[in-house]
Enzyme design. Sequence first.
Site, PDB file in Angstrom:
ATOM      1  N   ARG A  37      -1.685  -0.033   0.365  1.00 24.47           N
ATOM      2  CA  ARG A  37      -1.068  -1.152  -0.418  1.00 24.47           C
ATOM      3  C   ARG A  37      -1.194  -2.460   0.446  1.00 24.47           C
ATOM      4  O   ARG A  37      -1.024  -2.603   1.511  1.00 24.47           O
ATOM      5  CB  ARG A  37       0.566  -0.834  -0.172  1.00 24.47           C
ATOM      6  CG  ARG A  37       1.127  -1.746  -0.868  1.00 24.47           C
ATOM      7  CD  ARG A  37       2.922  -1.371  -0.745  1.00 24.47           C
ATOM      8  NE  ARG A  37       3.881  -2.089  -1.705  1.00 24.47           N
ATOM      9  CZ  ARG A  37       4.288  -3.218  -1.224  1.00 24.47           C
ATOM     10  NH1 ARG A  37       4.174  -3.730   0.020  1.00 24.47           N
ATOM     11  NH2 ARG A  37       5.157  -3.936  -2.201  1.00 24.47           N
ATOM     12  N   SER A 106       7.300   4.121  -9.515  1.00 22.48           N
ATOM     13  CA  SER A 106       8.500   3.501  -8.912  1.00 22.48           C
ATOM     14  C   SER A 106       9.550   3.398  -9.998  1.00 22.48           C
ATOM     15  O   SER A 106       9.197   2.802 -11.113  1.00 22.48           O
ATOM     16  CB  SER A 106       8.290   2.259  -8.492  1.00 22.48           C
ATOM     17  OG  SER A 106       7.508   2.115  -7.379  1.00 22.48           O
ATOM     18  N   LYS A 135       9.267  -5.674   1.570  1.00 22.85           N
ATOM     19  CA  LYS A 135       9.103  -6.097   0.104  1.00 22.85           C
ATOM     20  C   LYS A 135      10.088  -7.347  -0.354  1.00 22.85           C
ATOM     21  O   LYS A 135      11.376  -6.742  -0.592  1.00 22.85           O
ATOM     22  CB  LYS A 135       8.921  -4.865  -0.791  1.00 22.85           C
ATOM     23  CG  LYS A 135       8.729  -5.112  -2.343  1.00 22.85           C
ATOM     24  CD  LYS A 135       8.846  -3.684  -3.020  1.00 22.85           C
ATOM     25  CE  LYS A 135       8.832  -4.029  -4.532  1.00 22.85           C
ATOM     26  NZ  LYS A 135       7.800  -4.296  -5.252  1.00 22.85           N
TER      27      LYS A 135
HETATM   28  N1  TZP Z   1       9.245  -0.355  -2.616  1.00 22.22           N
HETATM   29  C1  TZP Z   1      10.620  -0.462  -2.441  1.00 22.22           C
HETATM   30  S1  TZP Z   1      10.958  -0.903  -0.913  1.00 22.22           S
HETATM   31  C2  TZP Z   1       9.667  -0.906  -0.588  1.00 22.22           C
HETATM   32  C3  TZP Z   1       8.679  -0.639  -1.531  1.00 22.22           C
HETATM   33  C4  TZP Z   1       7.213  -0.882  -1.251  1.00 22.22           C
HETATM   34  C5  TZP Z   1       9.471  -1.401   0.965  1.00 22.22           C
HETATM   35  C6  TZP Z   1       9.492  -0.268   2.241  1.00 22.22           C
HETATM   36  O1  TZP Z   1       9.149  -0.683   3.253  1.00 22.22           O
HETATM   37  P1  TZP Z   1      10.277  -0.308   4.582  1.00 22.22           P
HETATM   38  O2  TZP Z   1       9.502  -0.924   5.768  1.00 22.22           O
HETATM   39  O3  TZP Z   1       9.844   1.093   4.713  1.00 22.22           O
HETATM   40  O4  TZP Z   1      11.571  -0.537   4.277  1.00 22.22           O
END
Ligand code: TZP
Length: 212
Positions: A37, A106, A135
């Site tokens: 990503r 998602s 995010k």
């Molecule tokens: N999509 C929803 S939350 C997220 C993504 C890509 C981020 C997740 O990252 P982390 O550090 O595991 O909370």
Amino acid sequence: MNYDLYVITDQRISHGKTHLEVAEAVLAGGATVLQFRDKEMNETEAVEVCRKINKLTRKKGIPFIINDLIEVAKVVGADGVHLGQEDAPLDFARKILGKDKIIGISVETIEQAIIATEGGADYLGVGPIYPTATKVDAGEPLGLARIREIKKTVNLPLVAIGGINENNLEEVLKAGADGVAVISAVVCAPDITRACRKLKNKIEYIKKRLGK
Ligand code: TZP
Ligand code: MG
């Protein structure tokens, strides 16, 4: 497919480690799915990195999923893509990649989960379950109830994401998630392989206890 520990690379927060270095470390730590990503690279750069990661994952027999970049996934021969609600539509990705590739979607709501399921998704990413700094546009945390509701409604593997770490993964799995997707809990760790292995062991232990 084993969705137990789905690790997503993020070069911005992996303390100077590249996607490839993170991928190597994560594969050594027992991740069961790896996702590339990167929101900044252009497609040429992404192809170059993903070709290398794809070689590693093939050797390990671990599925390699690419976030957003359908053409990149096609060119490097990755195992699939992961798409959000604002990305290219599922049927478009399916047409390009074919029926055998993995397409994850998602979702935040039951409605989105039903649409993705009927549209032929292979798995669902549900989140953010908890607050996350990784995010920035992730939206309000959905909480564990959303996992339960979606799991009750559709019959696809469900991977929970957002703020998941070793302290909360038990309740996430108990709520019905088939696996957990993590970024910071693994890629920010000083020893990525070790962090990964610890999570993996814990997930396996909990799933066994839950009879999953
Ligand atoms: N999509 C929803 S939350 C997220 C993504 C890509 C981020 C997740 O990252 P982390 O550090 O595991 O909370
Ligand atoms: Mg996306």
